[in-house]
Motif scaffolding. Sequence first.
Motif, mmCIF file in Angstrom:
data_model
loop_
_atom_site.group_PDB
_atom_site.id
_atom_site.type_symbol
_atom_site.label_atom_id
_atom_site.label_comp_id
_atom_site.label_asym_id
_atom_site.label_seq_id
_atom_site.Cartn_x
_atom_site.Cartn_y
_atom_site.Cartn_z
ATOM 1 N N TRP A 135 82.909 64.176 29.293
ATOM 2 C CA TRP A 135 82.433 63.840 27.952
ATOM 3 C C TRP A 135 83.431 62.897 27.297
ATOM 4 O O TRP A 135 84.610 63.205 27.162
ATOM 5 C CB TRP A 135 82.254 65.109 27.105
ATOM 6 C CG TRP A 135 81.213 66.026 27.690
ATOM 7 C CD1 TRP A 135 81.426 67.071 28.507
ATOM 8 C CD2 TRP A 135 79.802 65.928 27.500
ATOM 9 N NE1 TRP A 135 80.240 67.659 28.854
ATOM 10 C CE2 TRP A 135 79.208 66.977 28.235
ATOM 11 C CE3 TRP A 135 78.973 65.069 26.773
ATOM 12 C CZ2 TRP A 135 77.835 67.191 28.271
ATOM 13 C CZ3 TRP A 135 77.601 65.284 26.803
ATOM 14 C CH2 TRP A 135 77.047 66.318 27.546
ATOM 15 N N ASN A 165 77.925 61.459 27.577
ATOM 16 C CA ASN A 165 78.018 62.062 28.906
ATOM 17 C C ASN A 165 78.304 60.965 29.918
ATOM 18 O O ASN A 165 77.517 60.033 30.080
ATOM 19 C CB ASN A 165 76.703 62.782 29.248
ATOM 20 C CG ASN A 165 76.820 63.616 30.512
ATOM 21 O OD1 ASN A 165 77.447 63.214 31.476
ATOM 22 N ND2 ASN A 165 76.210 64.789 30.504
ATOM 23 N N SER A 171 75.596 60.697 33.098
ATOM 24 C CA SER A 171 74.285 60.100 32.824
ATOM 25 C C SER A 171 74.352 58.950 31.827
ATOM 26 O O SER A 171 73.380 58.221 31.668
ATOM 27 C CB SER A 171 73.340 61.173 32.282
ATOM 28 O OG SER A 171 73.845 61.717 31.061
ATOM 29 N N VAL A 177 74.412 59.133 28.621
ATOM 30 C CA VAL A 177 73.461 59.434 27.550
ATOM 31 C C VAL A 177 74.236 59.984 26.369
ATOM 32 O O VAL A 177 75.185 60.764 26.531
ATOM 33 C CB VAL A 177 72.392 60.440 28.025
ATOM 34 C CG1 VAL A 177 71.492 60.858 26.881
ATOM 35 C CG2 VAL A 177 71.575 59.831 29.154
ATOM 36 N N SER A 201 75.115 62.298 23.369
ATOM 37 C CA SER A 201 74.855 63.676 22.992
ATOM 38 C C SER A 201 74.433 63.755 21.527
ATOM 39 O O SER A 201 74.769 62.884 20.712
ATOM 40 C CB SER A 201 76.109 64.526 23.216
ATOM 41 O OG SER A 201 75.950 65.819 22.685
ATOM 42 N N GLY A 202 73.677 64.794 21.219
ATOM 43 C CA GLY A 202 73.278 65.010 19.836
ATOM 44 C C GLY A 202 74.400 65.532 18.957
ATOM 45 O O GLY A 202 74.253 65.580 17.729
ATOM 46 N N GLU A 221 80.070 71.498 28.274
ATOM 47 C CA GLU A 221 78.644 71.410 28.582
ATOM 48 C C GLU A 221 77.828 72.295 27.655
ATOM 49 O O GLU A 221 76.729 71.935 27.229
ATOM 50 C CB GLU A 221 78.424 71.822 30.050
ATOM 51 C CG GLU A 221 76.985 71.732 30.506
ATOM 52 C CD GLU A 221 76.485 70.300 30.574
ATOM 53 O OE1 GLU A 221 75.273 70.092 30.354
ATOM 54 O OE2 GLU A 221 77.301 69.397 30.825
ATOM 55 N N GLY A 251 75.926 69.646 25.679
ATOM 56 C CA GLY A 251 74.809 69.441 26.577
ATOM 57 C C GLY A 251 73.476 69.316 25.859
ATOM 58 O O GLY A 251 73.323 69.622 24.673
ATOM 59 N N GLN A 252 72.494 68.860 26.629
ATOM 60 C CA GLN A 252 71.171 68.617 26.050
ATOM 61 C C GLN A 252 70.511 69.898 25.591
ATOM 62 O O GLN A 252 69.784 69.910 24.598
ATOM 63 C CB GLN A 252 70.291 67.926 27.115
ATOM 64 C CG GLN A 252 68.906 67.554 26.630
ATOM 65 C CD GLN A 252 68.125 66.794 27.689
ATOM 66 O OE1 GLN A 252 68.681 66.405 28.719
ATOM 67 N NE2 GLN A 252 66.846 66.585 27.439
ATOM 68 N N GLY A 305 71.127 68.640 22.158
ATOM 69 C CA GLY A 305 70.062 67.662 22.221
ATOM 70 C C GLY A 305 70.582 66.289 22.637
ATOM 71 O O GLY A 305 71.720 66.126 23.071
ATOM 72 N N ILE A 306 69.723 65.273 22.483
ATOM 73 C CA ILE A 306 70.056 63.897 22.858
ATOM 74 C C ILE A 306 70.181 63.064 21.598
ATOM 75 O O ILE A 306 69.425 63.229 20.638
ATOM 76 C CB ILE A 306 68.977 63.311 23.789
ATOM 77 C CG1 ILE A 306 68.842 64.168 25.063
ATOM 78 C CG2 ILE A 306 69.303 61.871 24.165
ATOM 79 C CD1 ILE A 306 67.769 63.693 25.999
#
Length: 1184
Positions: free
Chosen positions: A167, A181, A184, A186, A188-189, A1095, A1099-1100, A1104-1105
């Motif tokens: 992260w 992340n 990926s 992506v 993180s929320g 995580e 994490g998602q 969330g994203i």
Amino acid sequence: MKTIRKVLDGLTASTPVGAGVGGGTGGGCSVYPSGQPGAVLSPRESEIQESLTSEQFQVCKTVRQGFPYQPTALAFDPVQKILAIGTRSGGVRILGRPGVDCHCQHDSGAAVLHLQFLINEGALVTACADETLHLWSLRQKRPAVLHSLRFNKERITCCHLPFQSKWLYVGTERGNTHIVNILSFVLSGYVVMWNKAIELSTKTHPGPVVHLSDTPRDEGKLLIGYESGTIVLWDLRSKRADVRFYYDEAIHSIGWHHEGRQFMCSHSDGSLTVWNLKNPAKPFQVTIPHGKSQRDGRKHESCKPILKVEYRTCKNSEPFIIFSGGLSYDSRRPSLTIMHGKAITVLEMDHPIVDFLTLCETPYPNEFQEPYAVAVLMERDFIVVDLTQSNFPVFENPYSMDIHESPVTCTEYFADCPHEFILVLYALGAKHKKQGYSNKEWPITGGIWNLGTTAYPEIILTGHADGSVKFWDASATSLQMLYKLKTSKVFEKQKLAEGKQPSDMVEDDPFAIQMMSWCPESRIFCVAGVSAYVIIYRFSKHEVVTEIASLEVRLQYEVEDIMTPDPDSVSPFPEPTSQPLSSKSRNLAGSANTVTCEGPLKDSLPCLSVKSRPVRMPPGYQTELVVQLLWMDGEPPQQITSLAVSSAYGLVAFGNCNGLVVVDYIQKTILLSMGTAYLYGPSDPYQRQPRSPRKSKQFPPDNFCMRGLSNFYPDITKRIRTSYQSLTELTESPVSLELDRCKSPTSDHVNGHCTSPTSQSCGSGKRISSADATKANRRGPGRPPFRKAQSAACMEITLPVTTEESRESSFSRSRSSSVSSIDKESKEAITALYFMETFARKNDLAASPCLWVGTSLGMVLIISLNVPPTEDQRQSELVQVSPSGTVLTMKGAVLTFSCLDCMGTLIHPSYEVWRDANSGEDGEKTRKRKLVAFSPSSSQEIGDHQFAVVCSEKQAKVFSLPSQTCLYVHNITETSFLLRADVVTMCNTVLLACFCANGHIMTISLPSLRPLLDINYLPLTDMRIARTFCFTNHGQALYLCSPSEIQRITYSQEMCESLQDMLGDLFSLVETPEAQNRGFLKGLFGGSGQTLDREELFGQATAGIGSRYLAEHIPGQRSVEGVKGAATGIVADLSRVRQALDERGQRLGELEDKTERMMTSAEAFSKHAHELMLKYRDKRWYQF
């Protein structure tokens, strides 16, 4: 009946050649006989089989070497021990052990602001100025982008990646902290908003995030530093601020103590503050290390900002506090300060510091760091300081980071050099190395590099603005400096005196190297300087003390509309009493073009003064002869535009826009000094006006012939001005000459300035009178009032080009045939010279020494050389030099020559075997010259014996000799012009390699001139590339891609395929060191770090994203992951399975090693426990 034979497929029609000189206008190549009656192709010419095909050519970059231009960021992997440097142009340079050197480039070209290694994972994260994060994979030899993440609404200001975490913390200009992340890529929320981090009562914005780090004791606490002076310790689990710290001064950086109880901040007033987590109200300690105490003793004087501080602890000594900046405002030099206990050491740097990093033994932040070195990245240099020694010496840098020590003005590239000579240069260079380096090995030792199987000796020569020439060993993609030659030592130091001095014509760089000519076999080296001089060097292994021999040449050529013959004109040749000439050379003096003026002394002096006293010359290259052009009639000498040396003949030839000079450096005699027009004799194809000696003119003191080359490399505007001519003098004419002066057949434009390598104004300083203006008007609007030609160094360029339209038009030319567009007043520059043994005239029965001369008007002249046959005669008799009368024509300025035998094999010029003239052993043998000549093929038929290859800016031609029939013509370009052309060998076959001003690289077969490669490689927006691009054998080339970097490329398919074996591996399997055992008591009282399940927090499933409007994910198209995503079928599945098995096997191997070590440790513990039990088994309790 004439027979026409085609040798190319898809051939376009070409017009026949007339009078044996040729001038094809078609776009293709054709073979045809001469226009002479009865001339036919010989059988030998039609039997030449060319083996090269288009499939054997491919252009790709090999290595980039030198100092990264305009560096911006620095990062280090303490486990892999590799280092990364980001640049303002979007490049990333990754360095490991010597030989491991990789350059990768962001497609966007945005500046790299931050770098973060995934420690021991073979990956690198870059943050660029276009607000995009990139993940680079370093597990292959060519790094590739796996993922990208573009922020749309916020600017990235800092990044932090905790050790062994996936992260990434990203701070922004708005004061928010986002989490990405890495796997990926992506968002993180989970977001730390600035308004939640500060107190509700705060009325002002805290500013951008300048620091992010997790605490060494607890990974669940994130320290956020804001520019305004606010520091927040954020609890990631409870999502609230745990502790807040406030300070009046702006914060630049923060460094933790490894125990995690306190941290240090650097501020804009030059102060360092130490904060304790248990007392956030005020700093535990405030110091201004370089501040001076005021008279009242209460407060220290403010200093410059401390831009970065690092707080590193040692187990057995005091901690290191290292910071950049912080000196008083009286100090002007940048510095790095090392505080170790009570000792304070200030290291003054030559250039501003961009960034620095301490190299530590452990990657864990909660252990003693044990720093052993500090890497300092400056704007123009990179050093590593040894912290293990009290005097802090610098490690000897194994990389070639000093190419730009003085601006590079020219380059040459040689492959297949004598290997023993490289060893000799290494030995000489080792004697002159600087002393005082650390005795330890270079600490950046990451990667794997093995010597390639296709290695062969290569040498790169670089000429510099300070007059130095550097020899570089470029074998096997490496670059190591061998030897440095300082040409300025030949001349006296310039002194400022009252009145005008000859050296006033050169201001900044009077010794700048303009061009070089080197014969590797004979070791004869020749340079031409910007101050109109030529120096010939011989190589010797022995030191000598001798006087420097010098010659002065009067070379002037002037065209005037009104002729006034002067019977008192002086011959262009030197007086026989001072400089003897051959009888044939004396006969050439009938057309005087150079006049010795009886005026003031200043008009008869060279630009620089050669040392007259005996000079000690150390082993290496030693001065043989200095040839200087003189001021004439109040005008400075024009700069040299071409240079060639022949060790076999003992001659050096050079020319400029006035004429040609041939010098015998064995007898130290001027053989020829003649204006270009007089080289033609009765064969002159142009109707020229008669010449007369020029009248003496007086010029203002500021009219100098040359300016320095140091201004070649400013950031925004790059200018070269080595031939000075004030355009304001020309505005008095009724006709505007600003644009017309650039409309000659060999002119081009960059932002309104002439930039043709052969069309620059000679800068004679001549004013145009009203009569001249009237004649200019009669020429019509489309014809220029005058034409002048000069070398590529005579340029004034305004760069960079900002729009695509201007790029395309930067080197556009409006050209026509040299013959049709010549003006009567043209000055014809010598642009190419080549010594070869060939046929000077059509009726010659045997080849003889010749000098081929090419001019800026596309004319090729052959000068006959009558060299005495024996060694004794060569020492006593003069070489006879005379124009042969042969004239060939080309379209555009002539660039290069070469000669092939009847089988199409390259005939190398003859050379003298190297001999050490200063050696005391075998005196008679040492003094005797031994020549090596390359004879044509033994099986000769009656007829033509050789092919002469001539290439100009527009076309290439192959002539058959001695008949001088033009066999092949290829019009290379119609819309642009060539900057460089070289005849080279590849795959044991000769070819013509060309670099065009529109960025195209082309290869053409020889002798048939069949196009093999034409690729748009490089958009030419910088004249630096034009000046430094050069080809060599084995399909290699180089150019200066920035003021401090050399880019090497290959146009060989075989080289491209074997490149992977020659490059080093950036990633190697290295076991991650284990964390130290903290012990029971430290763990009990909170001494060990607390782990965090990131995580679960980021994490998602939990957080969330992140919003797509905030950041956009971009998969890497050229990366391994992109290839995997696009691949389908069994091949892709097998590839993924194979990679997974490799990774699983790697992990199993690491697990097996750990298990084995644990078993060994357990056995040792069991053994010691058993021994202890046996020792105390029979003792009572009171016996202990």
